[in-house]
Design a protein around this motif. Structure first.
Motif, PDB file in Angstrom:
ATOM      1  N   HIS A  35      43.542  74.986  47.276  1.00 14.70           N
ATOM      2  CA  HIS A  35      42.377  75.858  47.384  1.00 14.70           C
ATOM      3  C   HIS A  35      41.398  75.465  46.298  1.00 14.70           C
ATOM      4  N   VAL A  36      40.135  75.281  46.661  1.00 11.65           N
ATOM      5  CA  VAL A  36      39.071  74.955  45.711  1.00 11.65           C
ATOM      6  C   VAL A  36      38.033  76.068  45.780  1.00 11.65           C
ATOM      7  N   SER A  37      37.802  76.730  44.657  1.00 18.27           N
ATOM      8  CA  SER A  37      36.863  77.849  44.643  1.00 18.27           C
ATOM      9  C   SER A  37      35.424  77.355  44.674  1.00 18.27           C
ATOM     10  N   ALA A  38      34.523  78.281  44.892  1.00 17.65           N
ATOM     11  CA  ALA A  38      33.098  77.974  44.755  1.00 17.65           C
ATOM     12  C   ALA A  38      32.763  77.763  43.280  1.00 17.65           C
ATOM     13  N   TRP A  39      31.679  77.062  43.030  1.00 15.86           N
ATOM     14  CA  TRP A  39      31.221  76.876  41.658  1.00 15.86           C
ATOM     15  C   TRP A  39      30.674  78.188  41.111  1.00 15.86           C
ATOM     16  N   LYS A  40      30.966  78.462  39.849  1.00 13.19           N
ATOM     17  CA  LYS A  40      30.368  79.582  39.132  1.00 13.19           C
ATOM     18  C   LYS A  40      29.627  79.030  37.928  1.00 13.19           C
ATOM     19  N   THR A  41      28.585  79.732  37.513  1.00  8.10           N
ATOM     20  CA  THR A  41      27.805  79.323  36.352  1.00  8.10           C
ATOM     21  C   THR A  41      28.095  80.260  35.186  1.00  8.10           C
ATOM     22  N   VAL A  42      28.401  79.682  34.027  1.00  6.51           N
ATOM     23  CA  VAL A  42      28.732  80.436  32.825  1.00  6.51           C
ATOM     24  C   VAL A  42      27.824  79.963  31.693  1.00  6.51           C
ATOM     25  N   ARG A  43      27.188  80.900  31.013  1.00  4.26           N
ATOM     26  CA  ARG A  43      26.438  80.555  29.807  1.00  4.26           C
ATOM     27  C   ARG A  43      27.236  80.997  28.604  1.00  4.26           C
ATOM     28  N   LEU A  44      27.528  80.058  27.723  1.00  5.06           N
ATOM     29  CA  LEU A  44      28.383  80.346  26.584  1.00  5.06           C
ATOM     30  C   LEU A  44      27.633  81.142  25.517  1.00  5.06           C
ATOM     31  N   ALA A  45      28.405  81.777  24.645  1.00  5.85           N
ATOM     32  CA  ALA A  45      27.820  82.562  23.562  1.00  5.85           C
ATOM     33  C   ALA A  45      27.028  81.665  22.619  1.00  5.85           C
ATOM     34  N   ASP A  46      25.926  82.210  22.120  1.00  5.16           N
ATOM     35  CA  ASP A  46      25.076  81.459  21.199  1.00  5.16           C
ATOM     36  C   ASP A  46      24.478  82.438  20.198  1.00  5.16           C
ATOM     37  N   GLY A  47      25.008  82.438  18.988  1.00  6.96           N
ATOM     38  CA  GLY A  47      24.543  83.362  17.974  1.00  6.96           C
ATOM     39  C   GLY A  47      23.160  83.077  17.460  1.00  6.96           C
ATOM     40  N   SER A  48      22.609  81.911  17.750  1.00  4.37           N
ATOM     41  CA  SER A  48      21.257  81.600  17.295  1.00  4.37           C
ATOM     42  C   SER A  48      20.195  81.969  18.326  1.00  4.37           C
ATOM     43  N   ARG A  54      42.191  77.804  29.825  1.00  6.48           N
ATOM     44  CA  ARG A  54      41.233  77.918  28.726  1.00  6.48           C
ATOM     45  C   ARG A  54      40.431  76.630  28.612  1.00  6.48           C
ATOM     46  N   THR A  55      39.119  76.763  28.466  1.00  5.39           N
ATOM     47  CA  THR A  55      38.268  75.619  28.184  1.00  5.39           C
ATOM     48  C   THR A  55      37.786  75.711  26.748  1.00  5.39           C
ATOM     49  N   GLU A  56      37.454  74.573  26.160  1.00  5.64           N
ATOM     50  CA  GLU A  56      36.954  74.575  24.785  1.00  5.64           C
ATOM     51  C   GLU A  56      36.192  73.296  24.513  1.00  5.64           C
ATOM     52  N   GLY A  57      35.457  73.280  23.407  1.00  6.57           N
ATOM     53  CA  GLY A  57      34.760  72.086  22.955  1.00  6.57           C
ATOM     54  C   GLY A  57      33.336  71.937  23.425  1.00  6.57           C
ATOM     55  N   PHE A  58      32.783  72.911  24.113  1.00  9.89           N
ATOM     56  CA  PHE A  58      31.398  72.827  24.566  1.00  9.89           C
ATOM     57  C   PHE A  58      30.424  73.204  23.444  1.00  9.89           C
ATOM     58  N   ARG A  59      29.155  72.972  23.695  1.00  9.79           N
ATOM     59  CA  ARG A  59      28.107  73.368  22.754  1.00  9.79           C
ATOM     60  C   ARG A  59      27.819  74.863  22.877  1.00  9.79           C
ATOM     61  N   PRO A  60      27.554  75.560  21.774  1.00  8.17           N
ATOM     62  CA  PRO A  60      27.137  76.957  21.870  1.00  8.17           C
ATOM     63  C   PRO A  60      25.911  77.093  22.763  1.00  8.17           C
ATOM     64  N   GLY A  61      25.950  78.094  23.626  1.00  2.00           N
ATOM     65  CA  GLY A  61      24.836  78.338  24.520  1.00  2.00           C
ATOM     66  C   GLY A  61      24.769  77.426  25.722  1.00  2.00           C
ATOM     67  N   ALA A  62      25.725  76.511  25.866  1.00  2.00           N
ATOM     68  CA  ALA A  62      25.693  75.584  26.996  1.00  2.00           C
ATOM     69  C   ALA A  62      25.856  76.340  28.314  1.00  2.00           C
ATOM     70  N   THR A  63      25.207  75.824  29.353  1.00  2.00           N
ATOM     71  CA  THR A  63      25.408  76.326  30.707  1.00  2.00           C
ATOM     72  C   THR A  63      26.442  75.449  31.385  1.00  2.00           C
ATOM     73  N   VAL A  64      27.538  76.075  31.808  1.00  2.00           N
ATOM     74  CA  VAL A  64      28.670  75.350  32.380  1.00  2.00           C
ATOM     75  C   VAL A  64      28.867  75.800  33.815  1.00  2.00           C
ATOM     76  N   GLN A  65      28.947  74.858  34.717  1.00  2.00           N
ATOM     77  CA  GLN A  65      29.381  75.159  36.073  1.00  2.00           C
ATOM     78  C   GLN A  65      30.881  74.875  36.154  1.00  2.00           C
ATOM     79  N   VAL A  66      31.609  75.792  36.781  1.00  2.00           N
ATOM     80  CA  VAL A  66      33.061  75.684  36.779  1.00  2.00           C
ATOM     81  C   VAL A  66      33.618  76.151  38.117  1.00  2.00           C
ATOM     82  N   ARG A  67      34.722  75.529  38.522  1.00  2.00           N
ATOM     83  CA  ARG A  67      35.443  75.995  39.698  1.00  2.00           C
ATOM     84  C   ARG A  67      36.936  75.800  39.473  1.00  2.00           C
TER      85      ARG A  67
END
Length: 407
Positions: free
Chosen positions: A98-111, A72-85
């Motif tokens: 094993h190291v996966s490829a990077w994936k891009t995730v855009r967090l939820a942003d109610g505004s 679980r990740t936490e503490g980012f800004r709403p709507g932030a674009t996060v690259q993760v592997r």
């Protein structure tokens, strides 16, 4: 910002699924992936604000397991674009990694002004159908897999191929995954293990999140017969779970980002309404085409909230039941598992697009034919939404973690 290279020994057989992004929130998400033997795992992330790792479970241990890893990740800004592997280390073979490829995730942003949500349902382990759905479905803010992923869990080895790598596809690429639980997903002697492979926001099979102008509530309708039915052999307890969700729902709809959303959708596998509500004869192999027990438990809260639309599957028969005076929320029911668009149980997918003017829902078969459409206007009880309080700047450097918001 690119992390410094490190020496490692690649192990292509250690990880047996893609890194699947689930349960996206304004401040984070969970990553879930399968492993072939006892391993430890962590997530490396990078954003415009910095980079770091997520490497701790709820008990202070490094996430580890012999079948599946969840971080679980936490503490980012709403709507932030996060690259993760995902980084996976074999416990019994130091250096095997094993190291996966990077994936891009855009967090939820109610505004955010707009949102796009896709919905699948009742795929029932049909690889041909899943491949076609994957090819049809664009990048979206959220992909809701609305129950009956499987037929029944009769053997313990099908979770990875069904949930994390269905039809050998990475279905969470460019679309974070939300799983709601269907009645077939709770059947079979091994169904209790499903929770190891499906991440939920708060560790329970119901939750809510605001995606742009859309408040999404996800509920667990349980089985299509009472708990005491002899076919369940004492394995299920959905009647108390429905009561728990009723209590939670009354509190959840009071949260400003859910209470004040312009559009208010509920996703649950078994419909809360149906075209024929004749009581089922459970003693003669009858079952629920709609969940009267769930509706009885949740109806008052849904009406008080101003729920506009319930999105379901289960019947394998598309339907749109308009709102009326008794039920001021409409009910949409999607299709079945068949690849053939001419089948009575043809698979469908739902495309939801929302902006300040309207929310437009379209259901299509896999050949692109329009099955039904619905348009919602913003709720009259909308209040201005200023967004979540920013959790603040993230710490930079390897081993750093976002600064969590104060609660």
């Amino acid at each position: 910002m690119t992390p410094a290279p490190r020496a490692s020994t690649a192990d292509s057989e250690l990880v047996t699924s893609p890194l699947v992004i689930m349960a996206v929130r304004p401040d984070g998400f969970e990553g879930v992936w399968a492993v072939s033997r006892l391993s430890r795992g962590r997530l490396e992330w990078r954003t415009d604000d910095g980079e770091g790792e997520a490497r701790m479970d709820a008990f202070g241990m490094t996430p580890q397991g012999d079948h599946v890893l969840r971080v679980r990740t936490e503490g980012f800004r709403p709507g932030a674009t996060v690259q993760v592997r995902a980084v996976t280390d074999a416990v019994a073979a130091p250096g095997a990694q094993h190291v996966s490829a990077w994936k891009t995730v855009r967090l939820a942003d109610g505004s955010a002004e707009s949102a796009r949500i896709a919905v699948w349902n009742d795929t029932h382990q049909r690889d041909d159908t899943i491949r076609a759905l994957d090819a049809q479905t664009p990048a979206v803010d959220l992909l809701v897999w609305n129950g009956d992923l499987c037929n029944d869990w009769t053997t313990p080895g099908e979770f990875v191929s069904t949930v994390l790598s269905p039809a050998q596809r990475d279905i969470s690429a460019d679309r974070p995954l939300e799983v709601t639980i269907g009645n077939h997903d709770v059947r079979g002697d091994w169904a209790f293990q499903l929770q190891d492979y499906v991440a939920m926001r708060d560790g329970r099979p119901f939750s809510a999140v605001r995606i742009g102008p859309v408040a999404c509530v996800f509920l667990h309708t349980g089985e299509d017969k009472p708990d005491a039915h002899p076919t369940f052999r004492g394995r299920v307890a959905f009647e108390p779970l429905r009561a728990e969700q009723a209590h939670w729902l009354r509190e959840e709809i009071a949260r400003p980002e859910i209470r004040d959303a312009p559009y208010r959708l509920v996703f649950c596998h078994i419909p809360l309404r149906w075209t024929d509500e004749t009581p089922a004869d459970y003693d003669r192999d009858g079952y629920d085409w709609f969940s009267r027990m769930s509706r009885d438990a949740w109806h008052d809260a849904l009406v008080a909230w101003g729920a506009q639309l319930i999105v379901s599957g289960h019947t394998h028969e598309p339907a749109l039941i308009p709102a009326d005076a008794t039920f001021p929320y409409a009910q949409v029911v999607a299709g079945g598992p068949d690849l053939d668009a001419a089948s009575p149980e043809a698979a469908t997918w739902i495309d939801v697009r929302a902006d300040p003017e309207a929310l437009r829902l379209e259901m299509r078969t896999l050949d692109g034919a329009l099955v039904l459409a619905e348009t919602l206007t913003p709720s009259e009880s909308v209040r201005p939404f200023s967004g979540w309080r920013s959790p603040g700047a993230t710490r930079s450097g390897r081993g750093g973690a976002p600064t969590p918001p104060r609660r």
